[in-house]
Design an enzyme around this catalytic site. Structure first.
Site, PDB file in Angstrom:
ATOM      1  N   CYS B 112       0.815  -1.222   0.000  1.00 49.11           N
ATOM      2  CA  CYS B 112       0.000   0.000   0.000  1.00 49.11           C
ATOM      3  C   CYS B 112       0.848   1.272   0.000  1.00 49.11           C
ATOM      4  O   CYS B 112       0.363   2.345  -0.349  1.00 49.11           O
ATOM      5  CB  CYS B 112      -0.951   0.013   1.181  1.00 49.11           C
ATOM      6  SG  CYS B 112      -2.078  -1.377   1.189  1.00 49.11           S
ATOM      7  N   HIS B 252      -3.224   7.320   2.699  1.00 54.20           N
ATOM      8  CA  HIS B 252      -3.645   6.054   2.089  1.00 54.20           C
ATOM      9  C   HIS B 252      -5.025   5.705   2.628  1.00 54.20           C
ATOM     10  O   HIS B 252      -5.283   5.798   3.822  1.00 54.20           O
ATOM     11  CB  HIS B 252      -2.635   4.954   2.424  1.00 54.20           C
ATOM     12  CG  HIS B 252      -3.130   3.587   2.103  1.00 54.20           C
ATOM     13  ND1 HIS B 252      -3.683   3.275   0.875  1.00 54.20           N
ATOM     14  CD2 HIS B 252      -3.187   2.448   2.843  1.00 54.20           C
ATOM     15  CE1 HIS B 252      -4.045   1.997   0.882  1.00 54.20           C
ATOM     16  NE2 HIS B 252      -3.761   1.476   2.051  1.00 54.20           N
ATOM     17  N   ASN B 282     -10.175   0.113  -0.173  1.00 58.68           N
ATOM     18  CA  ASN B 282      -8.709   0.169  -0.137  1.00 58.68           C
ATOM     19  C   ASN B 282      -8.169  -0.378  -1.459  1.00 58.68           C
ATOM     20  O   ASN B 282      -8.271  -1.568  -1.736  1.00 58.68           O
ATOM     21  CB  ASN B 282      -8.206  -0.672   1.047  1.00 58.68           C
ATOM     22  CG  ASN B 282      -6.695  -0.701   1.160  1.00 58.68           C
ATOM     23  OD1 ASN B 282      -5.979  -0.245   0.268  1.00 58.68           O
ATOM     24  ND2 ASN B 282      -6.208  -1.253   2.252  1.00 58.68           N
TER      25      ASN B 282
END
Lengths: 75, 325
Positions: B112, B252, B282
């Site tokens: 990520c 994020h 996500n």
């Protein structure tokens, strides 16, 4: 001392009044806390008392948290 | 002093939208449960196209907006851990599709945090004068590596690709300060795709099914909330800035609750944090550039604005980049 601090952490995270929180309080059921609230409560307890709670499922009531801290914090 | 700056953004997002109610039809979950714990309302999921299709779409949009011929591209870096193949890398597939035949192309893997790591690598090539421009795309298709029978993980993710074109600049602008970090001693809390060392000369059993995403949610939650706060504060300190100087923070988008905790610990007004997790879930390395692209499309970013990108994820890894737009 441990209880008072844990009560403060739980009250802050759940938005409940400290007077509603006793040793017998079931954090999830009595305080409408979800699993992420419990994450944060356990994270804050770990940081406050410098302990590591490996099994978050073992913490159900406020007493569970207080007992854990009291038996581990000297380590 | 040569720096690198973002001159264009773009994205390639799957058309298929899967809402929480759609998920509730195939597993024991609900819109209320997912929304309360994650802030997610829907996600885009591949209807069959693989990641190279999305990354190519993003690349084409970025080049078109920059008014740049693909043949002039010098460097292509893709941040991904879910490329179509083990080899070739995703960047080479995109290179072919867009016809960037003079570019060097490779992938960077930092889960990520990948877009921040890839941007940092590209920035170094540009600062040192090796290359003058770089296409950096974060692209991820987590939908093909999650266990769709595990409701605790599969509801959290979406697919997508997005990125930027970086060019050199001699002005006081672009990527100003950064911090990357890794914490390999916690790698086991977020894993996928373990491959056993099975071969013809040992008795290690080969996989009989794919090794899906495994995540210790509490450990990741704790790591993320702690690292965002520490890393953002360090980068601001290093830049000699305070939160008031920053126009937007782009975190994020892993979980709205993680962002909420970070916001309250950083004591920065929530309006400064751009959040779009409700629409994308996500998307791993694609989440920060997707947000950046949306903000750019809406005209939210003006020349001179200071923005902070901050990500965290598998590795474990984290990164923070301060940009003067």
């Amino acid at each position: 001392m441990v209880f008072e601090k844990i009560r403060e952490i739980i009250a802050e995270q759940t938005g409940k009044d400290e007077s509603e929180i006793t040793l017998e309080t079931n954090v999830k059921e009595d305080l409408d806390a979800d699993s992420l609230d419990l994450f944060q409560i356990i994270n804050d307890i770990e940081d406050e008392f410098e302990v590591s709670i490996e099994d978050p499922e073992s913490i159900v009531t406020v007493k569970d948290a207080v007992d854990f801290v009291e038996s581990h914090k000297e380590d | 002093m040569i720096r690198s700056k973002i001159v264009a953004t773009g994205a390639g997002i799957p058309d298929q939208v899967i809402t929480n109610d759609d998920l509730a039809k195939i597993m024991d979950t609900s819109d209320e449960w997912i929304t309360q714990r994650t802030g997610i309302k829907q996600r885009h999921i591949s209807s069959g196209e693989n990641l190279s299709v999305l990354a190519t779409r993003a690349a084409r949009q970025i080049l078109e907006r920059a008014g740049m011929d693909a043949r002039d591209l010098e460097l292509i870096i893709m941040a991904t851990c879910t490329a179509d193949y083990g080899t070739p890398c995703l960047a080479c597939m995109v290179q072919k599709e867009i016809g960037a035949d003079r570019a060097v192309a490779f992938d960077v893997t930092a889960a990520c945090s990948g877009f921040l790591f890839a941007t940092s690598v590209a920035d170094k090539f540009l600062r040192t004068g090796v290359y003058k421009n770089a296409l950096v795309v974060g692209g991820e298709m987590i939908s093909k590596i999650v266990d769709w029978t595990d409701r605790s993980t599969c509801v959290l993710f979406g697919d997508g690709a997005a990125g930027v074109l970086l060019q050199t600049t001699e002005e006081e602008e672009g990527i100003m300060v950064e911090e990357l970090g890794s914490k390999g001693d916690m790698y086991e809390v977020l894993t996928d795709g373990y491959t056993p060392a099975a071969n013809a000369f040992n008795d290690v059993p080969p996989l009989d099914k794919m090794d899906f995403v495994h995540m210790d949610g509490r450990a990741v939650f704790k790591f993320a909330t702690k690292k965002i706060v520490e890393s953002v504060n360090r980068v601001l300190d290093q830049a000699g800035l305070t939160p008031e100087d920053i126009k937007y923070f782009i975190p994020h988008q892993a979980n709205a609750r993680i962002i909420d905790v970070a916001v309250s610990k950083l004591k920065i007004p929530k309006e400064k944090f751009y959040v779009n997790i409700e629409r994308y879930a996500n998307t791993s390395s694609a989440s920060i550039p997707t947000a950046l692209n949306e903000m750019n499309e809406m005209g939210m970013l003006q020349k001179g604005d200071k923005i902070v990108l901050c990500g965290f994820g598998g590795g474990l890894s984290w990164g923070t980049i301060l940009i003067t737009w």
